[in-house]
Design a protein around this motif. Structure first.
Motif, PDB file in Angstrom:
ATOM      1  N   PRO A  89       0.951  -0.706  -0.236  1.00 27.14           N
ATOM      2  CA  PRO A  89       0.297   0.202   0.051  1.00 27.14           C
ATOM      3  C   PRO A  89       1.009   1.270   0.267  1.00 27.14           C
ATOM      4  O   PRO A  89       2.247   0.845   0.841  1.00 27.14           O
ATOM      5  N   CYS A 122      -1.091   2.885   5.060  1.00 30.03           N
ATOM      6  CA  CYS A 122      -1.775   4.192   3.555  1.00 30.03           C
ATOM      7  C   CYS A 122      -2.240   5.191   4.310  1.00 30.03           C
ATOM      8  O   CYS A 122      -3.679   5.105   4.397  1.00 30.03           O
ATOM      9  N   VAL A 140      -7.189   2.954  -3.270  1.00 28.19           N
ATOM     10  CA  VAL A 140      -6.112   2.335  -2.928  1.00 28.19           C
ATOM     11  C   VAL A 140      -5.095   1.938  -4.670  1.00 28.19           C
ATOM     12  O   VAL A 140      -5.791   2.094  -5.409  1.00 28.19           O
ATOM     13  N   GLY A 142      -1.206   0.906  -5.028  1.00 25.92           N
ATOM     14  CA  GLY A 142       0.192   0.150  -3.980  1.00 25.92           C
ATOM     15  C   GLY A 142       1.612   0.309  -5.051  1.00 25.92           C
ATOM     16  O   GLY A 142       0.440   0.235  -6.231  1.00 25.92           O
TER      17      GLY A 142
END
Ligand code: ADP
Ligand code: MG
Length: 331
Positions: A89, A122, A140, A142
């Protein structure tokens, strides 16, 4: 909303411990909240892994649920997708639609988000807000080494199929949260375990990073074990055979409901957010050391063969028919 969007961002989202530190910090986030875009740096030899989940009130969670739990779940389920690719992350963006700007709700939501952001390293790096029925969209970001992402396409005949952790608790947790399982039949601890399984799934990030490069394919259990294995089978063009008696069905679930219902939960209920993955038999001892190092059990539940689809066999080799093929929003 009577307060401005910018007041809300400053009070609840662009705060220490939740938002990324501003520009110039070490790490991948070159610029966080405040400009037209966030800026993410990706180290050479890596790719950006991006995933989004939308959680709508009364579809994905009860609108009366504790805001802290909604927030933690919203980030965790997104991080589970990063885990399923073996990605690390880097940061997330938040699209928030709310019917009103209730300070108590926002404080608790922000607290929950901060807990999850810190736990999984994160930070929040941007977002958008609007008035409307409650919905939470999280995206998200990553990073993963080039050629190391665990895709759904890599399962090969002869591979073994594994799942992490235990199955069925989140599914029974949902029954509890939605009132289909009576609280009075459970101890305080049992209630707690089931509610946590539903609201606080553990994205298997550390385990998945160790696994990337070893597993031939992976997916997280969000729609149900068989449905999610179906995605791997389809994408890889293989048949997956699951042995029902090998499934790590939660002992607590088996204690509370019948053997058949517990099995049905393990096979078809979603929300467990465990990882399912396929692996060449040669890699099993390496897998065992990852399991030991990370303290996370994983269980061999079947094998990959030539063919197509997913079948589940009982101890005597007879095929088990299950009712549900996973959750589908538009059926
Ligand atoms: P724009 O109009 O350019 O989309 P906004 O005024 O919506 O920008 O947002 C200003 C800044 O605040 C942006 O950096 C944006 O990413 C951030 N932001 C907006 N809403 C949120 C939110 N809910 N959480 C975190 N950051 C947000
Ligand atoms: Mg905007």
């Amino acid at each position: 909303m009577s307060v401005s969007e910018f007041d809300i961002i400053d009070s609840y989202f662009n705060i220490s411990g939740l938002a990324s530190e501003q520009s110039g910090q070490a790490g991948n986030i070159a610029l966080g909240i405040g400009d037209d875009c966030a800026l993410i740096s990706v180290a050479e030899g890596h790719q950006l892994a991006v995933s989004m989940d939308v959680l709508v009130a009364d579809v994905h969670f009860p609108s009366t649920a504790k805001p802290e739990l909604i927030a933690r779940k919203a980030l965790a389920v997104n991080l589970s997708d990063l885990a399923a690719m073996g990605a690390v992350p880097v940061g997330f963006t938040l699209g928030l639609t709310l019917p009103n700007a209730n300070p108590q709700w926002l404080t608790a939501f922000s607290d929950g988000l901060r807990i999850a952001a810190q736990k999984y390293s994160c930070p929040l790096i941007g977002g958008d807000m609007s008035k409307g029925p409650m919905a939470i969209s999280i995206q998200v970001h990553g990073t993963v080494k080039i050629d190391k992402a665990m895709c759904r396409t890599g399962a090969r005949p002869g591979n073994l199929v594994f799942v992490t952790g235990l199955l069925g608790e989140a599914g029974l947790g949902l029954d509890l949260v939605q009132g289909r399982l009576a609280h009075r039949t459970l101890s305080v601890r049992e209630t707690q375990v089931l509610e946590s399984a539903y609201y606080l799934p553990e994205p298997r990030i550390e385990f998945a990073q160790a696994l990337s490069g070893l597993a031939s394919s992976a997916i997280d259990v969000s729609d149900g074990l068989l449905a999610d294995l179906g995605h791997i089978a389809r994408s890889s063009g293989v048949l997956i055979k699951v042995s029902a008696d090998k499934l790590p069905v939660s002992p607590l679930v088996q204690k509370i409901i019948s053997h058949e219902s517990a099995l049905e939960k393990a096979l078809s209920a979603g929300d467990d957010y465990e990882l399912i993955f396929t692996l060449a038999a040669d890699n099993v001892s390496a897998l065992e050391s990852i399991s030991e190092k990370t303290g996370l059990n994983c269980t061999c539940i079947g094998e990959v063969q030539e063919g197509s689809g997913v079948i589940c066999l009982d101890k005597t080799g007879n095929q088990i028919e299950t009712e549900s093929a996973g959750y589908n929003h538009f059926l």
